[in-house]
Design an enzyme around this catalytic site. Structure first.
Site, PDB file in Angstrom:
ATOM      1  N   GLU A  54       0.824  -1.213   0.000  1.00 54.75           N
ATOM      2  CA  GLU A  54       0.000   0.000   0.000  1.00 54.75           C
ATOM      3  C   GLU A  54       0.858   1.263   0.000  1.00 54.75           C
ATOM      4  OE1 GLU A  54      -3.552   0.420   2.198  1.00 54.75           O
ATOM      5  OE2 GLU A  54      -4.085  -1.701   2.092  1.00 54.75           O
ATOM      6  N   HIS A 322      -1.647  -0.704  10.108  1.00 56.27           N
ATOM      7  CA  HIS A 322      -1.011  -1.987  10.430  1.00 56.27           C
ATOM      8  C   HIS A 322       0.288  -1.704  11.179  1.00 56.27           C
ATOM      9  CE1 HIS A 322      -3.035  -5.049   7.605  1.00 56.27           C
ATOM     10  NE2 HIS A 322      -3.715  -3.927   7.453  1.00 56.27           N
TER      11      HIS A 322
END
Length: 473
Positions: A54, A322
Protein backbone atom coordinates in the site's frame (compact mmCIF):
# COMPACT_ATOMS: atom_id res chain seq x y z
CA UNK A 1 26.79 -7.10 -15.94
CA UNK A 2 28.70 -8.72 -13.09
CA UNK A 3 27.47 -7.84 -9.60
CA UNK A 4 30.04 -6.73 -7.02
CA UNK A 5 31.13 -9.37 -4.50
CA UNK A 6 29.93 -9.09 -0.91
CA UNK A 7 31.00 -10.87 2.22
CA UNK A 8 28.24 -13.23 3.31
CA UNK A 9 26.50 -11.56 6.28
CA UNK A 10 26.16 -13.18 9.68
CA UNK A 11 22.55 -12.00 10.01
CA UNK A 12 19.68 -10.96 7.77
CA UNK A 13 17.18 -8.44 9.13
CA UNK A 14 13.85 -8.48 7.29
CA UNK A 15 10.91 -6.09 7.69
CA UNK A 16 7.43 -5.98 6.13
CA UNK A 17 4.86 -3.20 6.54
CA UNK A 18 1.51 -2.26 5.05
CA UNK A 19 1.92 1.54 4.86
CA UNK A 20 -1.75 2.45 4.28
CA UNK A 21 -0.77 4.97 1.63
CA UNK A 22 -4.08 5.37 -0.22
CA UNK A 23 -3.92 8.56 -2.26
CA UNK A 24 -6.68 11.10 -1.45
CA UNK A 25 -8.16 8.70 1.15
CA UNK A 26 -5.57 7.88 3.80
CA UNK A 27 -5.29 10.74 6.28
CA UNK A 28 -1.87 12.35 6.83
CA UNK A 29 -0.44 10.11 4.12
CA UNK A 30 2.60 12.24 3.30
CA UNK A 31 3.49 12.88 6.93
CA UNK A 32 3.06 9.25 7.97
CA UNK A 33 5.05 7.71 5.13
CA UNK A 34 7.82 10.22 5.64
CA UNK A 35 7.99 9.19 9.29
CA UNK A 36 7.98 5.52 8.26
CA UNK A 37 11.09 6.26 6.21
CA UNK A 38 12.66 8.06 9.17
CA UNK A 39 11.98 5.19 11.55
CA UNK A 40 13.34 2.61 9.12
CA UNK A 41 16.49 4.72 8.81
CA UNK A 42 16.91 4.84 12.61
CA UNK A 43 16.14 1.15 13.20
CA UNK A 44 18.56 -0.78 15.39
CA UNK A 45 19.41 -3.29 14.09
CA UNK A 46 19.17 -1.78 10.63
CA UNK A 47 17.04 -3.72 8.12
CA UNK A 48 18.67 -5.50 5.20
CA UNK A 49 15.50 -6.24 3.21
CA UNK A 50 12.19 -4.36 3.47
CA UNK A 51 8.89 -5.15 1.76
CA UNK A 52 6.21 -2.44 1.60
CA UNK A 53 2.54 -2.75 0.71
CA UNK A 54 0.00 0.00 0.00
CA UNK A 55 2.79 2.38 -0.97
CA UNK A 56 0.59 3.49 -3.84
CA UNK A 57 2.43 6.53 -5.17
CA UNK A 58 5.96 6.76 -6.52
CA UNK A 59 6.27 10.06 -4.65
CA UNK A 60 5.88 8.31 -1.28
CA UNK A 61 8.25 5.55 -2.37
CA UNK A 62 10.92 8.07 -3.32
CA UNK A 63 10.54 9.84 0.02
CA UNK A 64 11.15 6.56 1.88
CA UNK A 65 14.04 5.73 -0.46
CA UNK A 66 15.67 9.08 0.25
CA UNK A 67 15.38 8.63 4.02
CA UNK A 68 16.81 5.08 3.95
CA UNK A 69 19.37 5.35 1.15
CA UNK A 70 22.36 5.11 3.52
CA UNK A 71 21.28 1.64 4.76
CA UNK A 72 19.08 0.46 1.87
CA UNK A 73 20.74 1.88 -1.26
CA UNK A 74 18.80 -0.36 -3.66
CA UNK A 75 15.09 -0.53 -4.28
CA UNK A 76 12.31 -1.21 -6.74
CA UNK A 77 8.83 0.31 -7.03
CA UNK A 78 6.51 -2.10 -8.85
CA UNK A 79 3.94 -1.11 -11.46
CA UNK A 80 0.77 -3.10 -11.96
CA UNK A 81 -2.86 -2.73 -12.97
CA UNK A 82 -4.56 0.58 -13.65
CA UNK A 83 -3.61 2.36 -10.43
CA UNK A 84 -0.55 0.34 -9.38
CA UNK A 85 -0.13 -2.57 -6.98
CA UNK A 86 1.31 -0.53 -4.10
CA UNK A 87 4.31 -2.86 -3.68
CA UNK A 88 7.97 -1.98 -3.17
CA UNK A 89 11.14 -3.79 -2.09
CA UNK A 90 14.19 -2.10 -0.54
CA UNK A 91 17.54 -3.81 -0.13
CA UNK A 92 21.00 -3.41 1.31
CA UNK A 93 22.36 -5.31 -1.71
CA UNK A 94 21.78 -4.92 -5.47
CA UNK A 95 18.59 -6.27 -7.03
CA UNK A 96 19.84 -8.42 -9.90
CA UNK A 97 16.43 -9.22 -11.36
CA UNK A 98 12.84 -8.30 -10.63
CA UNK A 99 9.38 -9.11 -11.92
CA UNK A 100 5.75 -8.36 -11.20
CA UNK A 101 3.39 -11.33 -11.41
CA UNK A 102 -0.33 -10.52 -11.46
CA UNK A 103 -2.73 -13.01 -9.94
CA UNK A 104 -5.09 -14.67 -12.49
CA UNK A 105 -8.02 -14.44 -10.03
CA UNK A 106 -7.90 -10.90 -8.74
CA UNK A 107 -11.18 -9.30 -7.75
CA UNK A 108 -13.97 -7.99 -9.97
CA UNK A 109 -14.16 -4.74 -11.99
CA UNK A 110 -17.81 -4.33 -10.98
CA UNK A 111 -16.60 -3.81 -7.37
CA UNK A 112 -14.98 -0.50 -8.34
CA UNK A 113 -15.57 0.84 -4.83
CA UNK A 114 -13.17 -1.82 -3.48
CA UNK A 115 -10.45 -1.42 -6.07
CA UNK A 116 -8.70 -4.79 -5.79
CA UNK A 117 -9.09 -5.55 -9.50
CA UNK A 118 -8.07 -2.06 -10.59
CA UNK A 119 -4.76 -2.07 -8.70
CA UNK A 120 -3.75 -5.38 -10.27
CA UNK A 121 -2.75 -7.23 -7.12
CA UNK A 122 0.08 -9.68 -7.51
CA UNK A 123 3.56 -10.67 -6.38
CA UNK A 124 6.57 -8.37 -6.60
CA UNK A 125 9.75 -10.41 -6.71
CA UNK A 126 13.41 -9.43 -6.46
CA UNK A 127 16.52 -11.53 -6.79
CA UNK A 128 19.12 -10.20 -4.35
CA UNK A 129 22.73 -11.40 -4.12
CA UNK A 130 23.81 -10.94 -0.52
CA UNK A 131 27.22 -12.70 -0.58
CA UNK A 132 30.12 -13.82 -2.71
CA UNK A 133 29.09 -17.48 -2.93
CA UNK A 134 27.44 -18.82 -6.08
CA UNK A 135 24.20 -19.51 -4.23
CA UNK A 136 24.29 -16.56 -1.83
CA UNK A 137 21.06 -15.36 -3.37
CA UNK A 138 17.76 -14.41 -1.75
CA UNK A 139 14.60 -14.46 -3.80
CA UNK A 140 12.18 -12.04 -2.15
CA UNK A 141 8.44 -12.13 -2.85
CA UNK A 142 6.29 -9.25 -1.62
CA UNK A 143 2.51 -9.44 -1.93
CA UNK A 144 -0.86 -8.13 -0.77
CA UNK A 145 -3.63 -10.72 -1.11
CA UNK A 146 -7.25 -9.83 -1.84
CA UNK A 147 -8.96 -8.22 1.14
CA UNK A 148 -11.72 -10.11 3.00
CA UNK A 149 -14.94 -8.11 3.01
CA UNK A 150 -17.00 -10.68 4.89
CA UNK A 151 -16.10 -13.26 7.49
CA UNK A 152 -15.06 -16.67 6.20
CA UNK A 153 -16.56 -18.95 4.99
CA UNK A 154 -19.15 -16.45 3.70
CA UNK A 155 -16.55 -14.19 2.07
CA UNK A 156 -17.38 -14.02 -1.65
CA UNK A 157 -13.68 -13.43 -2.38
CA UNK A 158 -12.45 -16.47 -0.46
CA UNK A 159 -11.92 -18.33 -3.72
CA UNK A 160 -9.77 -15.46 -5.02
CA UNK A 161 -7.59 -15.39 -1.91
CA UNK A 162 -7.24 -19.18 -1.94
CA UNK A 163 -6.17 -19.15 -5.59
CA UNK A 164 -3.70 -16.34 -4.87
CA UNK A 165 -2.14 -18.32 -2.03
CA UNK A 166 -1.87 -21.27 -4.42
CA UNK A 167 -0.06 -19.13 -7.01
CA UNK A 168 2.26 -17.72 -4.35
CA UNK A 169 3.12 -21.24 -3.17
CA UNK A 170 4.11 -22.21 -6.73
CA UNK A 171 6.43 -19.22 -7.05
CA UNK A 172 8.07 -19.99 -3.71
CA UNK A 173 8.47 -23.66 -4.55
CA UNK A 174 10.13 -22.93 -7.88
CA UNK A 175 12.52 -20.42 -6.27
CA UNK A 176 13.47 -22.93 -3.60
CA UNK A 177 14.18 -25.57 -6.25
CA UNK A 178 16.83 -23.21 -7.64
CA UNK A 179 18.66 -23.60 -4.33
CA UNK A 180 18.14 -20.02 -3.16
CA UNK A 181 17.04 -18.56 0.15
CA UNK A 182 13.33 -17.78 -0.28
CA UNK A 183 11.65 -14.95 1.60
CA UNK A 184 7.95 -14.24 1.25
CA UNK A 185 6.45 -11.28 3.06
CA UNK A 186 3.49 -8.95 2.99
CA UNK A 187 -0.11 -8.42 3.99
CA UNK A 188 -1.72 -11.80 3.30
CA UNK A 189 -5.17 -10.86 4.68
CA UNK A 190 -5.41 -14.25 6.37
CA UNK A 191 -5.18 -15.54 9.92
CA UNK A 192 -2.75 -18.28 11.02
CA UNK A 193 -3.64 -21.84 9.98
CA UNK A 194 -6.45 -20.63 7.72
CA UNK A 195 -6.84 -22.37 4.37
CA UNK A 196 -4.55 -19.91 2.54
CA UNK A 197 -1.92 -20.15 5.30
CA UNK A 198 -1.91 -23.97 5.15
CA UNK A 199 -1.62 -23.94 1.35
CA UNK A 200 1.48 -21.73 1.46
CA UNK A 201 3.20 -23.77 4.17
CA UNK A 202 2.34 -27.12 2.57
CA UNK A 203 2.77 -26.51 -1.15
CA UNK A 204 6.03 -24.64 -0.76
CA UNK A 205 9.01 -25.30 1.54
CA UNK A 206 8.56 -22.17 3.67
CA UNK A 207 7.66 -21.56 7.28
CA UNK A 208 5.88 -18.74 9.08
CA UNK A 209 8.71 -17.32 11.22
CA UNK A 210 6.32 -16.17 13.96
CA UNK A 211 4.85 -19.62 14.52
CA UNK A 212 8.35 -21.13 14.55
CA UNK A 213 9.09 -19.02 17.62
CA UNK A 214 5.57 -18.80 19.05
CA UNK A 215 3.80 -22.07 18.09
CA UNK A 216 1.02 -21.40 20.62
CA UNK A 217 0.20 -17.93 19.28
CA UNK A 218 -3.40 -17.01 18.49
CA UNK A 219 -5.30 -18.17 15.40
CA UNK A 220 -7.17 -14.89 15.00
CA UNK A 221 -8.97 -12.30 17.05
CA UNK A 222 -10.46 -13.44 20.36
CA UNK A 223 -13.89 -13.72 18.71
CA UNK A 224 -12.63 -15.91 15.84
CA UNK A 225 -14.18 -19.42 15.98
CA UNK A 226 -10.80 -21.16 15.83
CA UNK A 227 -9.52 -19.02 18.68
CA UNK A 228 -12.64 -19.49 20.80
CA UNK A 229 -12.23 -23.27 20.51
CA UNK A 230 -8.82 -22.96 22.15
CA UNK A 231 -10.49 -21.65 25.30
CA UNK A 232 -7.96 -18.87 25.85
CA UNK A 233 -8.77 -15.72 27.80
CA UNK A 234 -9.00 -12.40 25.96
CA UNK A 235 -5.39 -11.26 25.46
CA UNK A 236 -3.99 -7.91 26.53
CA UNK A 237 -2.39 -5.49 24.10
CA UNK A 238 1.03 -6.56 25.34
CA UNK A 239 0.27 -10.26 24.83
CA UNK A 240 -0.94 -9.56 21.31
CA UNK A 241 2.34 -7.81 20.52
CA UNK A 242 4.74 -10.17 22.27
CA UNK A 243 3.07 -13.57 21.85
CA UNK A 244 0.40 -13.39 19.13
CA UNK A 245 2.17 -11.08 16.70
CA UNK A 246 -1.01 -9.06 16.07
CA UNK A 247 -0.46 -6.45 13.38
CA UNK A 248 -4.01 -5.30 12.65
CA UNK A 249 -7.01 -3.97 14.63
CA UNK A 250 -4.94 -3.48 17.78
CA UNK A 251 -6.33 -1.20 20.47
CA UNK A 252 -2.91 0.49 20.38
CA UNK A 253 -3.45 1.60 16.78
CA UNK A 254 -5.14 5.01 16.66
CA UNK A 255 -6.72 4.32 13.25
CA UNK A 256 -8.78 1.55 14.88
CA UNK A 257 -10.19 3.79 17.61
CA UNK A 258 -13.82 4.87 17.71
CA UNK A 259 -14.86 8.35 16.58
CA UNK A 260 -14.95 9.81 20.09
CA UNK A 261 -11.33 8.90 20.80
CA UNK A 262 -10.24 10.02 17.34
CA UNK A 263 -11.84 13.44 17.89
CA UNK A 264 -9.98 13.84 21.17
CA UNK A 265 -6.75 12.88 19.45
CA UNK A 266 -7.37 15.34 16.60
CA UNK A 267 -7.81 18.11 19.17
CA UNK A 268 -4.27 17.51 20.38
CA UNK A 269 -4.95 15.31 23.39
CA UNK A 270 -2.22 12.72 23.83
CA UNK A 271 -4.25 9.62 24.68
CA UNK A 272 -2.33 6.72 26.20
CA UNK A 273 -3.58 3.13 26.01
CA UNK A 274 -2.01 0.82 28.56
CA UNK A 275 -0.37 -2.41 27.52
CA UNK A 276 -2.55 -4.23 30.06
CA UNK A 277 -5.74 -3.19 28.18
CA UNK A 278 -7.81 -6.11 26.87
CA UNK A 279 -7.44 -6.32 23.10
CA UNK A 280 -10.17 -8.62 21.71
CA UNK A 281 -10.10 -7.50 18.04
CA UNK A 282 -6.38 -7.63 17.25
CA UNK A 283 -5.18 -10.27 14.80
CA UNK A 284 -2.22 -11.12 12.62
CA UNK A 285 -2.59 -10.47 8.90
CA UNK A 286 1.05 -9.69 8.04
CA UNK A 287 3.67 -12.41 7.64
CA UNK A 288 7.23 -13.29 6.85
CA UNK A 289 7.77 -16.79 5.48
CA UNK A 290 11.28 -18.19 5.01
CA UNK A 291 12.35 -21.32 3.14
CA UNK A 292 13.45 -24.51 4.84
CA UNK A 293 15.25 -27.56 3.52
CA UNK A 294 18.88 -28.36 2.80
CA UNK A 295 19.81 -24.85 1.70
CA UNK A 296 18.21 -23.25 4.75
CA UNK A 297 20.22 -25.47 7.11
CA UNK A 298 22.63 -22.54 6.94
CA UNK A 299 20.14 -20.17 8.60
CA UNK A 300 18.04 -20.14 11.77
CA UNK A 301 15.34 -17.75 12.95
CA UNK A 302 16.91 -15.81 15.78
CA UNK A 303 14.04 -13.44 16.59
CA UNK A 304 10.74 -12.03 15.37
CA UNK A 305 8.83 -9.03 16.64
CA UNK A 306 6.02 -6.62 15.87
CA UNK A 307 7.41 -3.17 15.05
CA UNK A 308 6.35 0.33 14.02
CA UNK A 309 4.01 0.50 17.02
CA UNK A 310 5.04 4.05 17.95
CA UNK A 311 3.13 7.15 16.89
CA UNK A 312 3.98 10.16 14.80
CA UNK A 313 5.94 12.59 16.95
CA UNK A 314 3.69 15.61 16.29
CA UNK A 315 0.41 14.22 14.92
CA UNK A 316 0.24 11.57 17.69
CA UNK A 317 -1.38 9.10 15.29
CA UNK A 318 -0.13 5.63 14.40
CA UNK A 319 2.16 5.43 11.38
CA UNK A 320 -0.20 3.07 9.56
CA UNK A 321 -3.34 1.05 10.23
CA UNK A 322 -1.01 -1.99 10.43
CA UNK A 323 2.10 -2.67 12.48
CA UNK A 324 5.20 -4.18 10.91
CA UNK A 325 6.57 -7.70 11.26
CA UNK A 326 10.32 -7.95 11.66
CA UNK A 327 12.64 -10.94 11.88
CA UNK A 328 16.36 -11.69 12.14
CA UNK A 329 17.92 -14.76 10.56
CA UNK A 330 21.36 -15.85 11.77
CA UNK A 331 23.84 -17.78 9.68
CA UNK A 332 25.25 -21.00 11.11
CA UNK A 333 28.96 -21.66 10.83
CA UNK A 334 30.16 -24.89 9.26
CA UNK A 335 31.11 -26.66 12.52
CA UNK A 336 27.70 -25.80 14.01
CA UNK A 337 25.98 -26.83 10.80
CA UNK A 338 27.63 -30.25 10.90
CA UNK A 339 26.51 -30.77 14.48
CA UNK A 340 22.98 -29.59 13.65
CA UNK A 341 22.59 -32.28 11.01
CA UNK A 342 23.12 -34.97 13.64
CA UNK A 343 21.73 -33.37 16.79
CA UNK A 344 18.50 -31.34 16.73
CA UNK A 345 19.04 -27.80 17.98
CA UNK A 346 17.03 -26.79 21.00
CA UNK A 347 17.27 -23.03 20.42
CA UNK A 348 16.80 -21.07 18.26
CA UNK A 349 14.35 -22.93 15.99
CA UNK A 350 15.88 -24.24 12.78
CA UNK A 351 14.29 -24.07 9.38
CA UNK A 352 15.29 -27.62 8.50
CA UNK A 353 12.18 -29.45 9.68
CA UNK A 354 10.61 -31.84 7.20
CA UNK A 355 7.38 -30.42 5.82
CA UNK A 356 4.30 -32.33 4.74
CA UNK A 357 4.26 -32.41 0.92
CA UNK A 358 0.46 -32.61 0.62
CA UNK A 359 -2.60 -31.46 2.48
CA UNK A 360 -5.17 -34.04 3.58
CA UNK A 361 -7.49 -35.15 0.78
CA UNK A 362 -10.44 -33.57 2.63
CA UNK A 363 -8.81 -30.13 2.30
CA UNK A 364 -8.51 -30.50 -1.48
CA UNK A 365 -12.17 -31.53 -1.53
CA UNK A 366 -12.94 -28.34 0.41
CA UNK A 367 -11.08 -26.24 -2.18
CA UNK A 368 -12.85 -28.01 -5.06
CA UNK A 369 -16.25 -27.31 -3.46
CA UNK A 370 -15.21 -23.67 -3.10
CA UNK A 371 -14.25 -23.55 -6.78
CA UNK A 372 -17.50 -25.24 -7.83
CA UNK A 373 -19.62 -22.77 -5.83
CA UNK A 374 -17.75 -19.80 -7.28
CA UNK A 375 -18.03 -21.25 -10.78
CA UNK A 376 -21.83 -21.43 -10.39
CA UNK A 377 -21.86 -17.82 -9.21
CA UNK A 378 -19.81 -16.61 -12.18
CA UNK A 379 -21.87 -18.51 -14.75
CA UNK A 380 -24.99 -16.91 -13.27
CA UNK A 381 -23.33 -13.48 -13.32
CA UNK A 382 -22.37 -13.97 -16.95
CA UNK A 383 -25.93 -14.79 -17.96
CA UNK A 384 -27.34 -11.83 -16.02
CA UNK A 385 -24.86 -9.36 -17.46
CA UNK A 386 -25.28 -10.56 -21.04
CA UNK A 387 -29.06 -10.56 -20.52
CA UNK A 388 -28.87 -6.98 -19.27
CA UNK A 389 -26.88 -6.01 -22.38
CA UNK A 390 -29.46 -7.55 -24.73
CA UNK A 391 -32.32 -5.91 -22.82
CA UNK A 392 -30.66 -2.49 -22.99
CA UNK A 393 -30.02 -2.81 -26.73
CA UNK A 394 -33.70 -3.67 -27.24
CA UNK A 395 -34.78 -0.79 -25.01
CA UNK A 396 -32.47 1.65 -26.82
CA UNK A 397 -33.93 0.70 -30.20
CA UNK A 398 -37.42 1.12 -28.75
CA UNK A 399 -36.55 4.60 -27.44
CA UNK A 400 -35.16 5.66 -30.80
CA UNK A 401 -38.31 4.47 -32.56
CA UNK A 402 -40.43 6.22 -29.92
CA UNK A 403 -38.77 9.55 -30.65
CA UNK A 404 -40.58 9.65 -34.03
CA UNK A 405 -43.95 9.69 -32.26
CA UNK A 406 -43.24 12.12 -29.42
CA UNK A 407 -44.91 15.47 -30.16
CA UNK A 408 -42.64 17.68 -27.99
CA UNK A 409 -38.87 18.16 -28.00
CA UNK A 410 -38.36 17.60 -24.27
CA UNK A 411 -39.99 14.16 -24.57
CA UNK A 412 -37.67 13.24 -27.42
CA UNK A 413 -34.73 14.49 -25.38
CA UNK A 414 -35.68 12.31 -22.39
CA UNK A 415 -36.04 9.23 -24.57
CA UNK A 416 -32.66 9.90 -26.23
CA UNK A 417 -31.01 10.43 -22.83
CA UNK A 418 -32.59 7.27 -21.43
CA UNK A 419 -31.48 5.33 -24.50
CA UNK A 420 -27.88 6.60 -24.31
CA UNK A 421 -27.38 6.04 -20.59
CA UNK A 422 -29.10 2.67 -20.59
CA UNK A 423 -27.15 1.45 -23.61
CA UNK A 424 -23.87 2.62 -22.06
CA UNK A 425 -24.61 0.68 -18.87
CA UNK A 426 -25.64 -2.35 -20.91
CA UNK A 427 -22.46 -2.27 -23.01
CA UNK A 428 -20.29 -2.08 -19.86
CA UNK A 429 -22.20 -4.98 -18.32
CA UNK A 430 -21.94 -6.92 -21.58
CA UNK A 431 -18.19 -6.40 -21.74
CA UNK A 432 -17.81 -7.58 -18.14
CA UNK A 433 -20.04 -10.60 -18.74
CA UNK A 434 -18.59 -11.55 -22.11
CA UNK A 435 -14.91 -10.72 -21.58
CA UNK A 436 -14.02 -10.40 -17.89
CA UNK A 437 -16.19 -13.25 -16.59
CA UNK A 438 -15.00 -15.45 -19.44
CA UNK A 439 -11.38 -14.72 -18.54
CA UNK A 440 -12.07 -15.37 -14.86
CA UNK A 441 -13.80 -18.69 -15.60
CA UNK A 442 -10.80 -19.88 -17.58
CA UNK A 443 -8.46 -18.95 -14.72
CA UNK A 444 -10.80 -20.81 -12.38
CA UNK A 445 -10.65 -23.93 -14.57
CA UNK A 446 -6.85 -23.84 -14.53
CA UNK A 447 -6.90 -23.57 -10.74
CA UNK A 448 -9.34 -26.48 -10.53
CA UNK A 449 -7.11 -28.69 -12.69
CA UNK A 450 -4.08 -28.01 -10.48
CA UNK A 451 -6.03 -28.76 -7.31
CA UNK A 452 -7.36 -32.02 -8.76
CA UNK A 453 -3.81 -33.05 -9.71
CA UNK A 454 -2.62 -32.28 -6.17
CA UNK A 455 -5.56 -34.24 -4.78
CA UNK A 456 -4.67 -37.30 -6.84
CA UNK A 457 -1.11 -37.13 -5.51
CA UNK A 458 -2.45 -36.83 -1.94
CA UNK A 459 -4.70 -39.87 -2.47
CA UNK A 460 -1.67 -41.83 -3.66
CA UNK A 461 0.34 -40.80 -0.60
CA UNK A 462 -2.48 -41.75 1.77
CA UNK A 463 -2.87 -45.14 0.08
CA UNK A 464 0.90 -45.72 0.28
CA UNK A 465 0.85 -44.81 3.99
CA UNK A 466 -1.92 -47.36 4.61
CA UNK A 467 0.06 -50.10 2.83
CA UNK A 468 3.21 -49.27 4.77
CA UNK A 469 1.27 -49.27 8.04
CA UNK A 470 -0.18 -52.71 7.35
CA UNK A 471 3.22 -54.03 6.37
CA UNK A 472 4.77 -52.77 9.63
CA UNK A 473 1.99 -54.41 11.63
Amino acid sequence: MTSPAYETPETLRIVTLNCWGLKYIAKYRNERLTEIGNQLARSDPAPDIVGLQECWTQQDYLVIRERTRHILPYGKFYYSGIFGGGLAILSRWPIEESSMYRYPLNGRPSAFFRGDWFVGKGVASARIRYGSGRKDVAEVFCTHLHAPYEREPHDSYLCHRTAQAWEMAKLLRHASERGHLVISLGDFNMVPLSLAHRIIETHSPVRDVWRLLQPDSSLGAASHPAERRRGKKVPTAEENLEVNGATCDSCLNTWRWDKALRKRLNKGEDIVVGLDTEDPKAKRLDYIFVSCGERMAEWTVESANVGMTGRHSTLKCSLSDHFSVETTLRRRHHHLLSAATTTPAASPPSLTATHTPRLPVSVYDEILLLIAAYNVREVRQRKLRLGHFIAQVTLAIGCLVGIWWVPRNYGAFLLALWSTLGLSAGVIDGLMGGLFVGSELRALWEFEWEVRAAREAAVGLEAEAVVVGKFEE
